[in-house]
Design a protein around this motif. Structure first.
Motif, mmCIF file in Angstrom:
data_model
loop_
_atom_site.group_PDB
_atom_site.id
_atom_site.type_symbol
_atom_site.label_atom_id
_atom_site.label_comp_id
_atom_site.label_asym_id
_atom_site.label_seq_id
_atom_site.Cartn_x
_atom_site.Cartn_y
_atom_site.Cartn_z
ATOM 1 N N GLY A 172 -19.427 9.897 6.358
ATOM 2 C CA GLY A 172 -20.401 10.038 5.286
ATOM 3 C C GLY A 172 -21.124 8.739 4.981
ATOM 4 N N ASP A 173 -21.661 8.644 3.780
ATOM 5 C CA ASP A 173 -22.485 7.484 3.424
ATOM 6 C C ASP A 173 -21.699 6.395 2.709
ATOM 7 O OD1 ASP A 173 -22.033 8.565 0.943
ATOM 8 O OD2 ASP A 173 -24.094 9.181 0.575
ATOM 9 N N GLY A 174 -20.382 6.560 2.609
ATOM 10 C CA GLY A 174 -19.571 5.513 2.011
ATOM 11 C C GLY A 174 -19.214 5.722 0.562
ATOM 12 N N ARG A 175 -19.550 6.880 0.014
ATOM 13 C CA ARG A 175 -19.234 7.084 -1.402
ATOM 14 C C ARG A 175 -17.802 7.548 -1.617
ATOM 15 N NH1 ARG A 175 -23.486 11.325 -3.331
ATOM 16 N NH2 ARG A 175 -24.686 10.119 -1.833
ATOM 17 N N SER A 176 -17.087 7.869 -0.542
ATOM 18 C CA SER A 176 -15.684 8.269 -0.636
ATOM 19 C C SER A 176 -14.936 7.711 0.564
ATOM 20 C CB SER A 176 -15.563 9.796 -0.664
ATOM 21 O OG SER A 176 -14.212 10.199 -0.700
ATOM 22 N N VAL A 177 -13.811 7.057 0.311
ATOM 23 C CA VAL A 177 -13.033 6.441 1.387
ATOM 24 C C VAL A 177 -11.600 6.967 1.347
ATOM 25 C CG1 VAL A 177 -12.228 4.287 2.422
ATOM 26 C CG2 VAL A 177 -14.431 4.344 1.227
ATOM 27 N N PRO A 178 -11.166 7.718 2.369
ATOM 28 C CA PRO A 178 -9.780 8.182 2.423
ATOM 29 C C PRO A 178 -8.893 7.061 2.944
ATOM 30 C CG PRO A 178 -10.986 8.987 4.339
ATOM 31 C CD PRO A 178 -11.978 8.216 3.492
ATOM 32 N N CYS A 179 -7.739 6.871 2.326
ATOM 33 C CA CYS A 179 -6.837 5.787 2.709
ATOM 34 C C CYS A 179 -5.395 6.273 2.762
ATOM 35 C CB CYS A 179 -6.891 4.644 1.684
ATOM 36 S SG CYS A 179 -8.486 3.812 1.515
ATOM 37 N N LEU A 180 -4.605 5.634 3.613
ATOM 38 C CA LEU A 180 -3.161 5.780 3.545
ATOM 39 C C LEU A 180 -2.642 4.658 2.660
ATOM 40 C CD1 LEU A 180 -1.799 6.614 7.118
ATOM 41 C CD2 LEU A 180 -2.003 8.129 5.141
ATOM 42 N N GLY A 181 -1.655 4.980 1.843
ATOM 43 C CA GLY A 181 -0.998 3.957 1.043
ATOM 44 C C GLY A 181 0.289 3.557 1.729
ATOM 45 N N ALA A 182 0.350 2.303 2.202
ATOM 46 C CA ALA A 182 1.558 1.813 2.882
ATOM 47 C C ALA A 182 2.325 0.928 1.906
ATOM 48 C CB ALA A 182 1.180 1.023 4.135
ATOM 49 N N LEU A 183 3.503 1.378 1.514
ATOM 50 C CA LEU A 183 4.328 0.643 0.562
ATOM 51 C C LEU A 183 5.391 -0.137 1.329
ATOM 52 C CD1 LEU A 183 4.832 0.188 -2.491
ATOM 53 C CD2 LEU A 183 6.436 2.111 -2.416
ATOM 54 N N ASP A 184 5.300 -1.460 1.236
ATOM 55 C CA ASP A 184 6.195 -2.328 2.009
ATOM 56 C C ASP A 184 6.206 -1.929 3.486
ATOM 57 O OD1 ASP A 184 6.865 -3.859 -0.195
ATOM 58 O OD2 ASP A 184 8.650 -2.683 -0.675
ATOM 59 N N GLY A 185 5.026 -1.632 3.990
ATOM 60 C CA GLY A 185 4.881 -1.334 5.406
ATOM 61 C C GLY A 185 5.064 0.109 5.807
ATOM 62 N N ILE A 186 5.425 0.971 4.864
ATOM 63 C CA ILE A 186 5.693 2.380 5.197
ATOM 64 C C ILE A 186 4.593 3.274 4.629
ATOM 65 C CG2 ILE A 186 7.297 4.301 5.004
ATOM 66 C CD1 ILE A 186 8.319 1.902 6.604
ATOM 67 N N PRO A 187 3.874 4.020 5.483
ATOM 68 C CA PRO A 187 2.870 4.962 4.976
ATOM 69 C C PRO A 187 3.558 6.047 4.154
ATOM 70 C CG PRO A 187 2.682 4.661 7.364
ATOM 71 C CD PRO A 187 3.983 4.057 6.946
ATOM 72 N N MET A 188 3.237 6.130 2.863
ATOM 73 C CA MET A 188 3.938 7.089 2.009
ATOM 74 C C MET A 188 3.028 7.834 1.040
ATOM 75 S SD MET A 188 3.634 5.383 -1.016
ATOM 76 C CE MET A 188 4.756 6.346 -2.008
ATOM 77 N N SER A 189 1.757 7.581 1.088
ATOM 78 C CA SER A 189 0.859 8.275 0.170
ATOM 79 C C SER A 189 -0.543 8.339 0.760
ATOM 80 C CB SER A 189 0.819 7.571 -1.193
ATOM 81 O OG SER A 189 0.498 6.195 -1.061
ATOM 82 N N TYR A 190 -1.305 9.299 0.270
ATOM 83 C CA TYR A 190 -2.692 9.482 0.691
ATOM 84 C C TYR A 190 -3.570 9.306 -0.538
ATOM 85 C CZ TYR A 190 -7.028 11.842 2.050
ATOM 86 O OH TYR A 190 -8.355 12.147 2.282
#
Length: 296
Positions: A172-190
């Motif tokens: 898209g045009d950059g108005r929304s960015v999906p990210c993984l949340g890595a807590l202490d190196g572990i992907p655990m949230s979106y």
């Protein structure tokens, strides 16, 4: 964007979106492409789109295969209603030293989320890593098919459903960015970080320029219901305010039925500003104000 109500602490708080489902692809406000105006009729757009397509955010901060048996495949920030199916045993560990992509020329609509760096939380160090579909789709797809998550995000089904949702944002045009949340190196949230003032959500509340929205989904059942969502929501909301000087408010719109999610936002220093009727749900408009962040 997807609704932000996949429960934050007790369930998966899904990112609120205007489409079907409070945080899933059909209901999320942040996924919309039409800028909106507040009820007072004032135009909330104060930026013009860049001349060139916003480059894909840095996703090369690679993941390496690892055996983090205790890592939970992320729970929705603030336990958005419908946290994904459990923890990812053998999940990939994020390597902070990975190569970061660079957004060429100028700026984007969210001040380069990929370059914001880590944020400390009571639970550890959190990195928001922009999603790369080819790398992250299997994990996010698994989370979205957790029944508790699917109830609010409405992204259950084959991988193509989740892939379409991600690519609409990534391409898209950059108005929304999906990210993984890595807590202490572990992907655990979106997470989804989005411009609420440029989102269809802006048609349903008095939006202000640069209002920034958050959607969160905590993937692991073990990460829900113990206050983690609230801690992450507070940390990320304040991180947004620190990295986006033009933003005075962070907003969210969890489904009113998602009590754990609403409670998590309140515990994270958001205030309940109003109840709003969105196309797919009645939502709690939650706001964290820059001016009040030291008080709430």
């Amino acid at each position: 964007m997807l609704p932000t109500d996949a429960s934050t602490d007790a369930g998966t708080a899904r990112a609120t979106r205007l489409g079907p489902g409070s945080s899933g692809p059909g209901s999320r406000t942040g996924t919309g492409s039409d800028p909106g105006a507040g009820p007072d009729g004032e135009d909330t757009l104060d930026l013009r789109l860049p001349d060139e397509l916003i480059a894909l955010f840095a996703g090369d901060t690679g993941f390496r295969d690892g055996n983090s048996a205790g890592s939970t495949a992320g729970s929705t920030a603030g336990s958005t209603a419908g946290s994904t199916a459990g923890s990812t045993a053998g999940t990939r560990t994020w390597t902070p030293g990975g190569t970061q992509g660079v957004v060429p020329g100028g700026d984007d609509l969210l001040d380069r989320v990929g370059g914001w760096g880590p944020v400390r939380t009571p639970a550890g160090v959190l990195h928001l890593v922009p999603v790369r579909a080819e790398r992250d789709l299997p994990l996010i797809h698994r989370w979205m098919n957790d029944p508790a998550v699917a109830a609010f995000w409405e992204l259950a089904g084959p991988e193509s459903v989740v892939e379409d949702h991600l690519l609409r944002q990534i391409d898209g045009d950059g108005r929304s960015v999906p990210c993984l949340g890595a807590l202490d190196g572990i992907p655990m949230s979106y997470w989804e970080i989005y411009r609420a003032d440029l989102d269809p959500l802006a048609r349903h509340y008095p939006a202000r320029p640069h209002d920034t929205g958050i959607h969160l989904l905590i993937g692991g059942v073990a990460d829900r219901g113990r206050g983690l969502g609230s801690n992450l929501l507070r940390a990320v909301a304040d991180h947004v305010l620190a990295k986006r000087p033009s933003c005075a408010r962070v907003v969210a719109e969890p489904d009113l039925r998602n009590t754990p999610s609403v409670s998590a936002f309140l515990s994270a220093g958001f205030r309940l500003a109003a109840e709003v009727d969105l196309p797919d749900k009645r939502a709690a408009l939650m706001i964290r104000d820059r001016s009040l962040r030291d008080l709430l």
